[in-house]
Design a protein around this motif. Structure first.
Motif, PDB file in Angstrom:
ATOM      1  N   ASN A  39       0.818  -1.216   0.000  1.00  0.00           N
ATOM      2  CA  ASN A  39       0.000   0.000   0.000  1.00  0.00           C
ATOM      3  C   ASN A  39       0.851   1.265   0.000  1.00  0.00           C
ATOM      4  O   ASN A  39       0.499   2.250  -0.654  1.00  0.00           O
ATOM      5  CB  ASN A  39      -0.977  -0.010   1.172  1.00  0.00           C
ATOM      6  N   ARG A  42       1.945   1.814  -3.492  1.00  0.00           N
ATOM      7  CA  ARG A  42       0.798   2.284  -4.270  1.00  0.00           C
ATOM      8  C   ARG A  42       0.508   3.756  -4.005  1.00  0.00           C
ATOM      9  O   ARG A  42       0.223   4.517  -4.939  1.00  0.00           O
ATOM     10  CB  ARG A  42      -0.436   1.445  -3.941  1.00  0.00           C
ATOM     11  N   ALA A  46       0.424   6.967  -6.449  1.00  0.00           N
ATOM     12  CA  ALA A  46      -0.774   7.796  -6.481  1.00  0.00           C
ATOM     13  C   ALA A  46      -0.424   9.272  -6.276  1.00  0.00           C
ATOM     14  O   ALA A  46      -0.988  10.145  -6.948  1.00  0.00           O
ATOM     15  CB  ALA A  46      -1.767   7.346  -5.414  1.00  0.00           C
ATOM     16  N   MET A  57      -9.965  10.497  -9.602  1.00  0.00           N
ATOM     17  CA  MET A  57      -9.599   9.684  -8.439  1.00  0.00           C
ATOM     18  C   MET A  57      -9.801   8.198  -8.718  1.00  0.00           C
ATOM     19  O   MET A  57      -8.977   7.380  -8.329  1.00  0.00           O
ATOM     20  CB  MET A  57     -10.425  10.083  -7.210  1.00  0.00           C
ATOM     21  N   SER A  58     -10.872   7.851  -9.399  1.00  0.00           N
ATOM     22  CA  SER A  58     -11.107   6.433  -9.685  1.00  0.00           C
ATOM     23  C   SER A  58     -10.060   5.884 -10.649  1.00  0.00           C
ATOM     24  O   SER A  58      -9.630   4.735 -10.520  1.00  0.00           O
ATOM     25  CB  SER A  58     -12.520   6.202 -10.218  1.00  0.00           C
ATOM     26  N   ALA A  61      -6.881   5.455  -8.541  1.00  0.00           N
ATOM     27  CA  ALA A  61      -7.029   4.274  -7.677  1.00  0.00           C
ATOM     28  C   ALA A  61      -6.807   2.998  -8.476  1.00  0.00           C
ATOM     29  O   ALA A  61      -6.058   2.115  -8.048  1.00  0.00           O
ATOM     30  CB  ALA A  61      -8.410   4.275  -7.026  1.00  0.00           C
ATOM     31  N   CYS A  64      -3.225   2.370  -9.577  1.00  0.00           N
ATOM     32  CA  CYS A  64      -2.327   2.053  -8.468  1.00  0.00           C
ATOM     33  C   CYS A  64      -2.653   0.716  -7.795  1.00  0.00           C
ATOM     34  O   CYS A  64      -2.046   0.358  -6.790  1.00  0.00           O
ATOM     35  CB  CYS A  64      -2.365   3.179  -7.438  1.00  0.00           C
ATOM     36  N   PHE A  66      -5.664  -0.373  -6.506  1.00  0.00           N
ATOM     37  CA  PHE A  66      -6.725  -0.433  -5.506  1.00  0.00           C
ATOM     38  C   PHE A  66      -8.007  -0.915  -6.152  1.00  0.00           C
ATOM     39  O   PHE A  66      -8.357  -0.492  -7.251  1.00  0.00           O
ATOM     40  CB  PHE A  66      -6.940   0.943  -4.858  1.00  0.00           C
ATOM     41  N   ASN A  68     -11.089  -0.383  -5.241  1.00  0.00           N
ATOM     42  CA  ASN A  68     -12.099   0.668  -5.370  1.00  0.00           C
ATOM     43  C   ASN A  68     -11.585   1.987  -4.805  1.00  0.00           C
ATOM     44  O   ASN A  68     -10.614   2.020  -4.057  1.00  0.00           O
ATOM     45  CB  ASN A  68     -13.427   0.251  -4.719  1.00  0.00           C
ATOM     46  N   GLN A  69     -12.265   3.042  -5.168  1.00  0.00           N
ATOM     47  CA  GLN A  69     -11.848   4.393  -4.786  1.00  0.00           C
ATOM     48  C   GLN A  69     -11.987   4.622  -3.285  1.00  0.00           C
ATOM     49  O   GLN A  69     -11.185   5.339  -2.685  1.00  0.00           O
ATOM     50  CB  GLN A  69     -12.674   5.420  -5.561  1.00  0.00           C
ATOM     51  N   TYR A  71     -11.559   2.437  -0.782  1.00  0.00           N
ATOM     52  CA  TYR A  71     -10.416   1.846  -0.086  1.00  0.00           C
ATOM     53  C   TYR A  71      -9.157   2.666  -0.353  1.00  0.00           C
ATOM     54  O   TYR A  71      -8.346   2.884   0.549  1.00  0.00           O
ATOM     55  CB  TYR A  71     -10.230   0.386  -0.510  1.00  0.00           C
ATOM     56  N   PHE A  72      -8.994   3.131  -1.571  1.00  0.00           N
ATOM     57  CA  PHE A  72      -7.866   3.999  -1.919  1.00  0.00           C
ATOM     58  C   PHE A  72      -7.841   5.226  -1.004  1.00  0.00           C
ATOM     59  O   PHE A  72      -6.812   5.560  -0.417  1.00  0.00           O
ATOM     60  CB  PHE A  72      -7.965   4.429  -3.384  1.00  0.00           C
TER      61      PHE A  72
END
Length: 93
Positions: A39, A42, A46, A57-58, A61, A64, A66, A68-69, A71-72
């Protein structure tokens, strides 16, 4: 491979060692858990994408690794003490 779906189980299967052995050895060597380390890598990626300001943002995410957004955003805030949106606004000034 930070942008791929990763888990300790997948890593252990790939390496041919148990999840316990991978987790224990990784923590002994690095001082971090496998998931924290992934993480952190990642989030570093990001941050560079957020600075460029070209992606949503999505999209960031997803690029990188992730799932979903939401959790990111949670992981980003936990590691950086600021939300991705706040980081982006701060760096675009």
């Amino acid at each position: 491979h930070y942008d791929e779906e990763l888990s300790v189980e997948k890593i252990s299967e790939h390496c041919g060692y148990s999840r316990f052995y991978i987790s224990k050895t990784f923590k002994e060597i690095t001082g971090y858990t496998v998931i924290w380390y992934i993480n952190a890598a990642r989030i570093e990626k990001a941050k560079s994408l957020l600075k460029s300001g070209d992606l949503s943002m999505s999209e960031i995410a997803a690029q990188c690794g992730f799932v979903n957004q939401s959790y990111f955003g949670k992981v980003f805030k936990r590691l950086e003490n600021i939300s991705p949106h706040e980081y982006k606004a701060k760096k675009s000034k």
